[in-house]
Enzyme design. Structure first.
Site, PDB file in Angstrom:
ATOM      1  N   TYR A   1      42.080  33.209  43.208  1.00  0.00           N
ATOM      2  CA  TYR A   1      42.605  31.879  43.477  1.00  0.00           C
ATOM      3  C   TYR A   1      44.133  31.840  43.597  1.00  0.00           C
ATOM      4  O   TYR A   1      44.675  30.919  44.186  1.00  0.00           O
ATOM      5  CB  TYR A   1      42.187  30.901  42.370  1.00  0.00           C
ATOM      6  CG  TYR A   1      40.691  30.731  42.248  1.00  0.00           C
ATOM      7  CD1 TYR A   1      39.944  30.253  43.317  1.00  0.00           C
ATOM      8  CD2 TYR A   1      40.032  31.050  41.066  1.00  0.00           C
ATOM      9  CE1 TYR A   1      38.566  30.107  43.204  1.00  0.00           C
ATOM     10  CE2 TYR A   1      38.665  30.903  40.950  1.00  0.00           C
ATOM     11  CZ  TYR A   1      37.926  30.429  42.023  1.00  0.00           C
ATOM     12  OH  TYR A   1      36.577  30.274  41.917  1.00  0.00           O
TER      13      TYR A   1
ATOM     14  N   ARG B   1      51.998  54.719  29.495  1.00  0.00           N
ATOM     15  CA  ARG B   1      51.386  53.400  29.396  1.00  0.00           C
ATOM     16  C   ARG B   1      52.230  52.386  28.635  1.00  0.00           C
ATOM     17  O   ARG B   1      52.526  51.318  29.160  1.00  0.00           O
ATOM     18  CB  ARG B   1      50.009  53.514  28.730  1.00  0.00           C
ATOM     19  CG  ARG B   1      49.224  52.206  28.751  1.00  0.00           C
ATOM     20  CD  ARG B   1      47.872  52.352  28.104  1.00  0.00           C
ATOM     21  NE  ARG B   1      47.054  53.368  28.746  1.00  0.00           N
ATOM     22  CZ  ARG B   1      45.842  53.736  28.337  1.00  0.00           C
ATOM     23  NH1 ARG B   1      45.332  53.157  27.259  1.00  0.00           N
ATOM     24  NH2 ARG B   1      45.160  54.655  28.968  1.00  0.00           N
TER      25      ARG B   1
ATOM     26  N   HIS C   1      47.249  52.874  40.263  1.00  0.00           N
ATOM     27  CA  HIS C   1      46.965  52.610  38.850  1.00  0.00           C
ATOM     28  C   HIS C   1      45.465  52.664  38.579  1.00  0.00           C
ATOM     29  O   HIS C   1      44.749  51.670  38.742  1.00  0.00           O
ATOM     30  CB  HIS C   1      47.505  51.228  38.467  1.00  0.00           C
ATOM     31  CG  HIS C   1      47.663  51.016  36.988  1.00  0.00           C
ATOM     32  ND1 HIS C   1      48.628  51.659  36.240  1.00  0.00           N
ATOM     33  CD2 HIS C   1      46.984  50.227  36.121  1.00  0.00           C
ATOM     34  CE1 HIS C   1      48.533  51.272  34.988  1.00  0.00           C
ATOM     35  NE2 HIS C   1      47.540  50.402  34.883  1.00  0.00           N
TER      36      HIS C   1
END
Length: 846
Positions: free
Chosen positions: A121, A31, A77
């Protein structure tokens, strides 16, 4: 307990250790830390690989970010969608990444800390640079591993041609460790890697000469180089970054500071708020307004200054109190073969080169296998074309394709792969033109195979390929450095916060000191009566008054032989009516010690030539004289230093700055004085005791004063306890050897009392005479006529009380000159080396 259940007893301490280690290693490896080979953390690697698999490359239309995030989440993931989206967003922000890997369209946040728009968006696609990190991934250049549900495979590392760990840096917080690596210029990084390839034994110092320093996306200036060197040599260092600024002047003549670039990872909006808060809290003076005029053409923070403000002083305060100067703590930790390691510059480069070498080998092996497979098929097709009639006959005679393949294998000793290719061959390949192409392709393929085998056999050839590909990257994506480097400066200089303004320093007889801006005295016209410092006690008066600048240094010498330092800006500021502050409260002086002399230097420690050609002469009550280099006192210490070793019963009475060519006069209370050349006193270190200056003839005799003769235009003035004194020419005191008994300077009788003071004077001096009864009298030296050396002198003052005596005599500036200084409009500061002391406040210039 339900039957069949089992309780296993374990040691809770061991279980906690084991669980925590497993957890921390999972965070470290999977990570938080980047891989040294491709410089990416798992989430970034998965985003880039997922976009590549989705076909969202630089030449294709943008895709919704939500679509990309869904692809990465669903396949590779298994964490929150926010972590994936923000990782992708950061790779598209030009202020976060030195070289963006994602090409974003829409609102991807701002340097003001604004959040990006929701993923539904915005749109994104891979940047051209990112494709260089993914190139050849299909050629078995890197290892793949199963994804979280074992349904797909994902790469453990990318076969990047770009040294991403160097050019984009990395940051992450793991468990028990963290990484923070700065970005660099691509061109510098490539040059350093090529230098390493050419000479694997190259040292880090040589690599530093090539790569120079980090290159941050927001520009700025690296201020001081030691932190950079530490980071490159050890993997850890503190790099100071300053904003870039210009000083502009508007049409009204007002100055304004314009910030064009800010340090890396600094939030611009918060920075402006911080500046405004400091101004409102009056922690920073001189700022009238702050505006953010940034637009799409670039950053522009405008700081308007007040009329009297000095831009450099304000800017230095901003550097100290705001993020306009920030530090980047380098901690170069990355995963090397799955384990976290602290890496220096050479280690980062060598690991990247090793990775590229492995990629080139694996790619070459893959291409060789593919070429050999194709060559094998071509060999079969060529055999078929040479025997085309027989091949057609065998195929037509066969009942099934499998039977045809078997007969071809038996007839021409072909392999199964070759026979399949012949059976599946198209009719157009039977033409003569196509048969010629087969032979040409086969010949070219054999050359390729030979070249690939040569690559695998020759490491120099492989290294040349790595260099060639790096140079291609440099040619495609090269750009100029954004971050400048200032090599010399490391820390703030306190003088940076004070303009070198002109001041008037006043010291009272009782040891009160203050500084007052010269501008306060310029309000009166020349010729006015002036305004000496008021607020003094009845028994106190201004003993020293002289101009100085804020960057001057005062050296204080105490009776116990200690030396202390004060910058003029460290002296409390006061107006003309305040008495100032006790010197005892400004210095770490012992309670039984007092200041006896002070010397003013313009640039202490800066002018080495001056410090090594000038001296400090000290005299003690027991007739000891000592001479030391000024350079020995050029390194201030808060608790002071020993200037001279004082024996029991002795004390320092005077210290003066000289040029090594002056003459010294010492006078004793028995009325004798000695004059000798300063050159006869050898120069010794700070802690030395000195040598004999004058021999005392009586047990209770002592030296009452020391005069440093710098001009033969001066006279010698002596005063006795009972008010008698006289003024004589310096020539009356013949030059003798140091250490003698001296000559008579005043005829001492019961009427005159012992000698109490000796001064070098001119007509521009006054005497302040203080009686033990507390009466203070001011006497103009110009009114004292010159007499012979051995005379008794004349009565200076009448002592009204029977047992009254003179306590001390101080030379001060003449009243008329003092008044002029107080009303001065344009007083020029004295030259470097001007001195003043408790016994002499005249501004003597070397």
């Amino acid at each position: 307990m339900v039957e069949g259940d089992r309780i296993i007893k374990i040691n809770i301490e061991e279980e906690m250790k084991s669980a925590y280690i497993d957890y921390s290693m999972s965070v470290i490896v999977s990570r938080a830390l980047p891989d040294v080979r491709d410089g990416l953390k798992p989430v970034h690697r998965r985003v880039l690989f997922g976009m590549n698999e989705l076909g969202v490359t630089s030449g294709k239309p943008y895709k919704k970010s939500a679509r990309i995030v869904g692809e990465v989440l669903g396949k590779f993931h298994p964490h929150g969608d926010t972590s994936v989206y923000y990782a992708m967003v950061r790779m598209a922000q030009p202020w976060s990444m030195r070289y963006q890997l994602v090409d974003g369209q829409g609102n991807f946040g701002s340097v003001d800390g604004d959040s990006p728009a929701a993923m539904r968006y915005t749109e994104a696609r891979l940047n051209r640079l990112a494709e260089e990190a993914l190139i050849d991934i299909e050629k078995d250049t890197v290892d793949f591993q199963l994804n979280f549900d074992d349904s797909l495979k994902e790469p453990t590392v990318l076969p990047t041609r770009i040294p991403l760990l160097l050019v984009n840096g990395a940051s992450g917080i793991a468990v028990g460790m963290a990484t923070n690596m700065p970005p660099h210029n691509l061109s510098d990084s490539v040059d350093a890697i090529i230098a390493y390839i050419d000479n694997p034994e190259i040292d880090i110092e040589s690599l530093i000469g090539i790569i120079k320093a980090p290159d941050f996306p927001t520009g700025g200036t690296i201020y001081g180089y030691q932190g950079v060197k530490d980071a490159y040599l050890t993997g850890r260092g503190r790099i100071v970054i300053r904003a870039k600024s210009d000083v502009e002047t508007d049409k009204n003549g007002r100055e304004k500071i314009v910030i064009n670039e800010i340090p890396y990872q600094v939030n611009k909006a918060e920075l402006i708020i911080k500046i405004a808060d400091l101004v409102n809290e009056k922690k920073i003076d001189g700022i009238s307004n702050v505006n953010d005029e940034s637009d799409r053409d670039g950053m522009r923070i405008v700081i308007d200054l007040k009329k009297e403000a000095i831009a450099n002083v304000v800017l230095n305060h901003l550097y100290k109190y705001t993020a306009l100067q920030s530090s980047f703590g380098v901690n170069s930790i990355a995963l090397v073969k799955g384990r976290p390691e602290l890496l220096n510059l050479k280690a980062i480069i060598s690991n990247f080169v090793e990775h590229r070498h492995d990629v080139v080998i694996r790619r070459t092996q893959f291409e060789l296998q593919q070429a050999e497979k194709r060559a094998h098929i071509l060999e079969g097709l060529i055999i078929a074309s040479d025997n085309i009639d027989e091949v057609i006959k065998i195929i037509r005679a066969a009942n099934t394709p499998d039977e045809a393949r078997e007969k071809l294998i038996q007839r021409f000793e072909l392999t199964d792969i070759q026979s399949r290719a012949i059976v599946e061959m198209r009719l157009r390949q039977l033409t003569g033109l196509e048969q010629g192409k087969l032979r040409e392709e086969y010949d070219n393929l054999m050359q390729v195979i030979a070249h690939l085998k040569e690559i695998l056999a020759n490491i120099d050839l492989r290294m040349d390929i790595i260099k060639k590909e790096l140079l291609e990257i440099k040619t495609k994506y090269n750009d100029n450095r954004r971050t400048d480097i200032v090599y010399s400066s490391e820390e703030f200089n306190p003088e940076d916060f004070y303009a070198d303004e002109e001041m008037i320093i006043t010291v009272s007889h009782l040891g009160y000191i203050k500084r007052t801006p010269l501008a306060e005295f310029r309000t009166q016209n020349r010729g006015g009566v002036g305004s000496k410092g008021a607020g003094m006690r009845d028994e106190d008066f201004i003993e020293h008054i002289y101009p100085a600048s804020m960057h001057h240094t005062l050296l204080f010498f105490t009776k116990n032989g200690r030396c202390f330092w004060l910058k003029v800006y460290e002296i409390p500021e006061g107006n003309k009516s305040t008495k100032g502050r006790a010197i005892q409260n400004l210095l770490n002086i012992d309670s039984d010690d007092t200041v006896k002399a002070f010397i003013r230097i313009k640039r202490l420690g800066e002018d080495v030539e001056f410090a090594n050609s000038h001296y400090i002469i000290m005299g003690t009550k027991k007739g000891v004289i000592k001479k030391s280099l000024l350079a020995d006192y050029s390194r201030p210490r808060q608790n002071g230093v020993n200037a001279i070793t004082i024996k029991d019963g002795d004390e320092l009475i005077e210290a003066r700055l000289t040029n090594g060519k002056n003459e010294i006069l010492l006078a004793t209370k028995s009325g004798r004085a000695i004059r000798f050349n300063e050159s006869t006193v050898r120069c010794i270190g700070r802690t030395g005791q000195g040598v004999r200056g004058i021999t005392l003839t009586a047990e209770h005799d002592e030296v009452v004063g020391m005069v440093c003769v710098k001009s033969m235009d001066e006279d010698i003035l002596v005063v006795s306890e009972k008010g008698f004194g006289k003024r004589s020419k310096i020539e009356d005191y013949r030059v003798t050897n140091r250490g003698g008994k001296g000559v008579k300077t005043m005829k001492i009788t019961d009427k005159t009392g012992n000698l109490i003071s000796i001064k070098n004077v001119t007509d521009d001096n006054d005497l302040m005479i203080i009686n033990k009864s507390g009466i203070t009298i001011r006497l103009a030296v110009i009114d004292v006529r010159t007499t012979g050396r051995a005379t008794q002198g004349v009565r200076f003052i009448n002592l009204e009380k029977k047992h009254d005596e003179i306590a001390s005599v101080t030379k001060v500036m003449a009243q008329r000159l003092e008044d002029e200084l107080m009303a001065v409009e344009n007083e020029e500061l004295p030259e470097e080396g001007d001195v003043t002391s408790k016994a002499d406040d005249e501004n003597d210039s070397e």
